[in-house]
Design a protein around this motif. Structure first.
Motif, short mmCIF file in Angstrom:
data_model
loop_
_atom_site.label_atom_id
_atom_site.label_comp_id
_atom_site.label_asym_id
_atom_site.label_seq_id
_atom_site.Cartn_x
_atom_site.Cartn_y
_atom_site.Cartn_z
N PRO A 163 -1.77 -4.72 2.34
CA PRO A 163 -1.37 -4.69 3.76
C PRO A 163 0.11 -4.39 3.94
CG PRO A 163 -1.47 -6.95 3.01
CD PRO A 163 -1.84 -6.11 1.82
N PHE A 164 0.59 -3.34 3.25
CA PHE A 164 2.00 -2.95 3.34
C PHE A 164 2.11 -1.45 3.54
CE2 PHE A 164 1.94 -6.67 0.33
CZ PHE A 164 2.40 -7.59 1.26
N GLY A 165 3.23 -1.00 4.10
CA GLY A 165 3.41 0.43 4.38
C GLY A 165 2.61 0.79 5.63
N ASP A 166 2.46 2.10 5.85
CA ASP A 166 1.78 2.58 7.06
C ASP A 166 0.26 2.51 6.86
OD1 ASP A 166 0.81 3.80 9.33
OD2 ASP A 166 1.60 5.80 8.83
N TYR A 167 -0.26 1.28 6.87
CA TYR A 167 -1.70 1.14 6.59
C TYR A 167 -2.56 1.56 7.76
CZ TYR A 167 -0.57 -3.58 8.32
OH TYR A 167 -0.09 -4.65 9.03
N TYR A 168 -1.97 1.61 8.95
CA TYR A 168 -2.72 2.17 10.10
C TYR A 168 -3.04 3.65 9.84
CZ TYR A 168 -3.18 -1.36 13.67
OH TYR A 168 -3.60 -2.44 14.39
N GLY A 169 -2.01 4.39 9.40
CA GLY A 169 -2.21 5.81 9.09
C GLY A 169 -3.21 5.98 7.96
N THR A 170 -3.10 5.13 6.95
CA THR A 170 -4.03 5.20 5.81
C THR A 170 -5.46 5.01 6.30
OG1 THR A 170 -2.34 4.29 4.36
CG2 THR A 170 -4.63 4.14 3.59
#
Ligand SMILES: NC(=O)c1ccc[n+]([C@@H]2O[C@H](COP(=O)([O-])OP(=O)(O)OC[C@H]3O[C@@H](n4cnc5c(N)ncnc54)[C@H](OP(=O)(O)O)[C@@H]3O)[C@@H](O)[C@H]2O)c1
Length: 285
Positions: A108-115
């Motif tokens: 749950p780190f970084g741009d996980y929405y985009g992922t």
């Protein structure tokens, strides 16, 4: 193999084989041994740097692709819609397959929405049969899930007899999401293999502590993916469907739950370690 039905209707084996900390060189041999043993679900990840070993094993063996269930995960360094999309194609190439059965956001780190958006697209394009999350706890799980159209089919988190994840199981239930246990043998911690409660239960059925622990999880509807580099242990961990736990056994195992996780995803030190992981551990850097 016992299976469970995911929230999009696909069937998934309830017991599989994980390849964390299996070197790329050893991975092909281990996965081949696991498939020969009878495992059909294989759990890998971009950040295990061994997807090629999994791919080589599945191509080499004479098991129809549709009998296998391959899981992989998008790593933080590939987060964001465009990068994740490219990384999914890269995983497909390394795994030597046209489709991934289950694809997870690993952390749950970084741009996980985009992922997750890229994963939804891959799902709609048929590159992936099911999508889900890993290591998303509490509010983070609910936030992403509420905002996305395709609800996670699976949440993979640490779970074992000492951390039975009762709260997370309640949190994910309304979305039809199934729990998948990483570290189902508490990552080899001695206390599991020496635990007297598990030993007493196993003695009644001629089963080991590992077998009782895995049986308990799968009986609870939790998908378990124990890892072992040793063929005899792969076999031991696989032989859990020829005995039954009683209600009393299950109650005793419920009492082992301390609720304490070995890995805390709210720990800032862990977050920094994971954010730097690819830079520090990717063998091709
Ligand atoms: N999503 C995530 O963030 C995440 C994190 C961790 C793991 N995972 C996934 O979950 C899988 C399983 O978790 P894990 O590998 O961390 O831990 P695990 O499966 O709970 O435990 C593996 C350890 O137990 C030992 N072992 C296995 N079977 C045994 C047996 N019957 N008797 C005695 N020792 C035994 C293994 O040693 P030997 O290999 O020497 O037999 C290894 O040291 C991973 O491989 C990976 O696919 C995911």
């Amino acid at each position: 193999m016992k299976t469970i039905t995911l929230n999009n209707g696909i069937e998934m084996p309830v017991l599989g084989y994980g390849v964390f900390h299996v070197s790329p060189e050893e991975c092909e041999r281990c996965v081949a041994d696991a498939i020969h043993t009878g495992y059909r679900l294989i759990d890998t990840a971009q950040a295990y740097y061994n997807e090629e070993g999994v791919g080589n094993a599945i191509v080499r063996l004479d098991v129809p692709r549709e009998e296998l269930f391959i899981t992989t995960k998008v790593w933080i360094s590939n987060a964001g819609e465009e990068k994740a999309a490219r990384s999914i194609d890269e995983s497909l190439r390394k795994l030597r397959t046209d489709y991934i059965d289950l694809l997870l956001v690993h952390q749950p780190f970084g741009d996980y929405y985009g992922t997750y958006r890229a994963m939804q697209k891959a799902y709609r394009e048929g590159k992936v049969r099911a999508i889900g999350l890993s290591n998303f706890y509490g509010a983070r799980f609910v936030d992403l899930t509420e905002n996305m159209e395709v609800k996670p089919a699976v949440l993979q988190v640490e779970a074992h007899v000492f951390a039975q994840q009762t709260v997370m199981r309640e949190t994910i239930a309304p979305y039809g999401t199934r729990l998948m246990a990483w570290g189902p043998l508490a990552q080899g911690a001695d206390n599991l293999f020496k635990d007297e409660t598990l030993r007493g239960i196993g003695a009644k059925y001629g089963k080991s502590n590992a077998q009782v622990a895995l049986k308990f999880l799968t009986d609870e509807g939790i998908i378990a993916i124990p890892k072992s580099m040793h063929k005899e242990r792969m076999k031991e961990n696989f032989e859990i469907f020829d005995f039954e736990l009683t209600e009393e056994d299950r109650r005793a195992i419920h009492r082992l739950d301390t609720g304490k996780l070995k890995v805390d995803h709210n720990d800032p030190v862990l977050a920094k370690f994971l954010l730097d992981y690819d830079k520090n551990f990717n063998p091709s850097n």
